[in-house]
Motif scaffolding. Structure first.
Motif, mmCIF file in Angstrom:
data_model
loop_
_atom_site.group_PDB
_atom_site.id
_atom_site.type_symbol
_atom_site.label_atom_id
_atom_site.label_comp_id
_atom_site.label_asym_id
_atom_site.label_seq_id
_atom_site.Cartn_x
_atom_site.Cartn_y
_atom_site.Cartn_z
ATOM 1 N N LEU A 154 0.861 -1.174 0.000
ATOM 2 C CA LEU A 154 0.000 0.000 0.000
ATOM 3 C C LEU A 154 0.902 1.229 0.000
ATOM 4 O O LEU A 154 1.733 1.392 0.892
ATOM 5 C CB LEU A 154 -0.895 0.003 1.242
ATOM 6 C CG LEU A 154 -2.015 1.039 1.313
ATOM 7 C CD1 LEU A 154 -3.072 0.777 0.239
ATOM 8 C CD2 LEU A 154 -2.664 1.026 2.686
ATOM 9 N N VAL A 155 0.742 2.060 -1.021
ATOM 10 C CA VAL A 155 1.590 3.243 -1.186
ATOM 11 C C VAL A 155 0.722 4.492 -1.073
ATOM 12 O O VAL A 155 -0.372 4.547 -1.647
ATOM 13 C CB VAL A 155 2.306 3.223 -2.549
ATOM 14 C CG1 VAL A 155 3.109 4.499 -2.760
ATOM 15 C CG2 VAL A 155 3.198 1.998 -2.661
ATOM 16 N N HIS A 156 1.214 5.494 -0.344
ATOM 17 C CA HIS A 156 0.493 6.760 -0.217
ATOM 18 C C HIS A 156 1.199 7.822 -1.048
ATOM 19 O O HIS A 156 2.381 8.094 -0.863
ATOM 20 C CB HIS A 156 0.419 7.210 1.244
ATOM 21 C CG HIS A 156 -0.523 8.357 1.469
ATOM 22 N ND1 HIS A 156 -0.115 9.663 1.548
ATOM 23 C CD2 HIS A 156 -1.875 8.387 1.589
ATOM 24 C CE1 HIS A 156 -1.157 10.449 1.725
ATOM 25 N NE2 HIS A 156 -2.235 9.704 1.757
ATOM 26 N N ALA A 157 0.463 8.395 -2.002
ATOM 27 C CA ALA A 157 1.018 9.434 -2.872
ATOM 28 C C ALA A 157 -0.125 10.266 -3.430
ATOM 29 O O ALA A 157 -1.231 9.768 -3.642
ATOM 30 C CB ALA A 157 1.819 8.804 -4.016
ATOM 31 N N ARG A 158 0.137 11.546 -3.668
ATOM 32 C CA ARG A 158 -0.849 12.459 -4.247
ATOM 33 C C ARG A 158 -2.162 12.465 -3.456
ATOM 34 O O ARG A 158 -3.258 12.520 -4.015
ATOM 35 C CB ARG A 158 -1.133 12.101 -5.709
ATOM 36 C CG ARG A 158 0.091 12.213 -6.617
ATOM 37 C CD ARG A 158 -0.271 11.919 -8.054
ATOM 38 N NE ARG A 158 0.891 12.056 -8.925
ATOM 39 C CZ ARG A 158 0.860 11.844 -10.238
ATOM 40 N NH1 ARG A 158 -0.273 11.495 -10.829
ATOM 41 N NH2 ARG A 158 1.959 11.990 -10.963
ATOM 42 N N ASP A 159 -2.042 12.345 -2.126
ATOM 43 C CA ASP A 159 -3.201 12.331 -1.233
ATOM 44 C C ASP A 159 -4.137 11.165 -1.518
ATOM 45 O O ASP A 159 -5.347 11.249 -1.263
ATOM 46 C CB ASP A 159 -3.977 13.655 -1.313
ATOM 47 C CG ASP A 159 -3.157 14.835 -0.834
ATOM 48 O OD1 ASP A 159 -2.413 14.654 0.156
ATOM 49 O OD2 ASP A 159 -3.245 15.911 -1.445
ATOM 50 N N MET A 160 -3.601 10.087 -2.057
ATOM 51 C CA MET A 160 -4.382 8.885 -2.342
ATOM 52 C C MET A 160 -3.615 7.662 -1.861
ATOM 53 O O MET A 160 -2.395 7.700 -1.707
ATOM 54 C CB MET A 160 -4.651 8.746 -3.855
ATOM 55 C CG MET A 160 -5.423 9.868 -4.508
ATOM 56 S SD MET A 160 -5.440 9.701 -6.313
ATOM 57 C CE MET A 160 -6.411 8.201 -6.501
#
Length: 340
Positions: A154-160
């Motif tokens: 699970l990766v968090h990027a661009r507020d997603m």
């Protein structure tokens, strides 16, 4: 460019399903705000096809007619016929549309759904293993020993949140200690190799117990995973007790490997029924010791939290969060969405 459901949302009511090798679980979301309609668990062995199971145990028991379906399945998704890894069901989205009347079917990996849950579940739906209890907004990993061994990132990027499905449960697992070297020759192999899933799942627990018994020169007296964990936790059977110690040790090694692959500073989450049942064993020193034993990165590993997911329907909760607010997640639908 990969298309995500926030640009083309599925229509409510939505049937969501978590379909594993042994059990299938279904909810119906009537809209984005109402509590889900929940249905009893279905044993996959009780029905020859997923279509019959959905019809008889879900659709025939409510007047609510779902317009869309989002299904999480235990297996890789390729083509129009999608076999499950550890049961005889084959998911055929075009048949679901033609026979059951869905206008829209999306199929994702079951541990993609677990990853969605990890992104959204509250703190009270997890139990800390080890001394680090905070979970930064950073990459995460979810592992689940069950019918098989599921793994997802699970990766968090661009507020997603972007779930990263895979087949990490099939990586190699080998001996490190002298005791491992005595036990591993007795582990059942698949085409000459021992994968993590050969040990870290329900049948793997039995496989490991029999190997421990063989190494000790004693006849196995237990044959059901639940009995092995129960006798292992109580210490009533010496081989079962050692099996549980080795099980959590090997799970710690694989969990640590996955944490390094994903640089999962946001934590590693153990999902599924087996993890919930062996929390006392996971809280003993062996799991964290194996998890952290990753020289030259031992110091880094000490700061990565590990948790057991305690929500009883975590994958469905993750799917529900996605269905309600798809714009919060980056999920590609290419090759995985069918429409009537």
């Amino acid at each position: 460019m990969a298309r995500t459901l926030d640009t083309d949302k599925p229509a409510f009511p939505i049937l969501i399903g978590d379909i594993g090798g042994t059990n299938a679980r279904f909810w119906i979301l009537t809209d984005a705000f109402a509590e889900p309609m929940q249905f009893p668990n279905i044993r996959t062995a009780d029905f020859p096809t997923i279509e019959e199971a959905i019809q008889k145990d879900v659709l025939d028991k409510t007047s609510m007619k779902p317009r869309s379906a989002i299904l999480a399945i235990a297996g890789p998704i390729e083509g129009d016929e999608i076999p499950l890894t550890n049961c005889d069901w084959v998911v055929r989205p075009k048949i679901l549309i033609g026979d059951l009347g869905f206008g829209d079917v999306l199929v994702i990996n079951d541990f993609e759904a677990q990853a969605l849950a990890v992104a959204t579940l509250p703190e009270e739906a997890r139990e800390t293993v080890g001394t680090v209890s905070s979970a930064p907004l950073a990459s995460r990993v979810v592992l689940g020993p069950g019918t098989g061994l599921g793994v997802a990132g699970l990766v968090h990027a661009r507020d997603m949140w972007f779930p990263v499905p895979g087949e990490g449960g099939h990586v190699d697992l080998g001996p490190r200690t002298a005791r491992d070297a005595a036990v591993f020759p007795h582990i059942e192999r698949i085409e000459g190799r021992v994968s993590a899933e050969q040990i870290l799942c329900g049948r793997g627990l039995v496989n490991l117990y029999r190997a421990v018994c063989a190494a000790d020169g004693v006849a196995p007296v237990l044959s059901v995973p639940a009995d092995i964990t129960a006798h292992g936790l109580s210490g009533e059977n010496a081989q079962a007790a050692e099996t549980l110690v080795l099980f959590v040790t090997y799970l710690g090694r694989v969990a640590g490997d996955m944490a390094l692959v994903m640089m999962a500073k946001g934590g590693v989450y153990l999902a599924g029924g087996i993890s919930q049942k062996i929390v006392p064993a996971l809280k003993r020193p062996e799991f964290r010791a194996a998890f952290e034993d990753k020289a030259p990165h031992t110091a880094l590993m000490r700061h990565i939290p590990t948790f057991v997911v305690t929500h009883p329907q975590a994958a469905l909760a993750g799917l529900a969060s996605f269905a309600r607010t798809p714009g919060h997640f980056g999920i590609s639908t290419d090759g995985r969405r069918w429409r009537g």
